[in-house]
Design an enzyme around this catalytic site. Structure first.
Site: not given
Length: 209
Positions: A104, A106, A133, A142
């Site tokens: 992912n 972020h 990130s 996260d």
């Protein structure tokens, strides 16, 4: 050749950056969304990439939606699943199913500012730098092992929109490189740390813009 499935919820600008990078030994097998009207689906389809959508509102639980989404994703035999603006909190079952092959991006320098409204919060906190990130996804929001980070200055007079635009430009550089590093087998997870074997040998290459 590594099969990549990308999940989006909107225009998918990071998805577009990954596709446009034409990463060696990477095949974008499909782009999926929880919204049929996501603009990124049309962009991907125009380039001959398989697209599908699944409306989360049609399911009575997060688990039921994630289970159906996993079935769609697995039909493409992905080596890596990329969350590129996929605005859904994933169940632990989904995260476990793709453990070690789910990443992912972020828009903050994790572990600071998990969740939403990251740019507003960075400005309100008086941060002098902000960024993004890329991380492996775990059940804790996260908080997975960080693959790479990009840093930008927070300028006097910045608002959330101007800071977001500066961060997004770095995201578009950093995310394709992270996918390339994964596809090339350069990433190794040790505990909660990601070792990028080639990049560590060459020195830190995180972006400062």
């Amino acid at each position: 050749m590594k099969n990549i499935v990308i999940l989006i919820s909107g225009r998918g600008s990071n998805m577009q950056a990954i596709v446009s990078a034409a990463i060696p030994n990477v095949r974008i097998a499909a782009v999926l969304s929880n919204r049929a009207d996501a603009a990124g689906l049309a962009w991907a389809a125009e380039r001959g990439i398989a697209t599908e959508s699944l409306n989360h509102k049609d399911f009575d639980s997060r688990f039921a939606f994630d289970t159906a989404m996993m079935e769609k994703i697995d039909a493409y035999a992905p080596d890596l699943v990329v969350l590129a603006g996929f605005m859904r909190i994933l169940t632990p079952q989904f995260c476990a199913h793709y453990e070690g092959r789910l990443i992912n991006i972020h828009p903050s320098l994790l572990p600071s500012f998990t969740g939403l409204h990251t740019h507003e919060r960075a400005i309100e906190a008086g941060c002098r730098v902000a960024g993004c990130s890329i991380h492996f996804v775990t059940a804790e929001l996260d908080c997975g092992p960080i693959i790479a980070q990009g840093v930008v200055p927070v300028l006097d007079g910045d608002n959330a929109d101007t800071l977001a635009a500066r961060v997004l430009a770095v995201e578009h550089k950093l995310f394709p490189q992270a996918v390339a590093d994964f596809a090339a087998g350069r990433l190794k997870i040790e505990g909660n740390r990601v070792i990028n074997q080639q990049r560590n040998a060459a020195g830190d290459q995180n972006l400062l813009a």
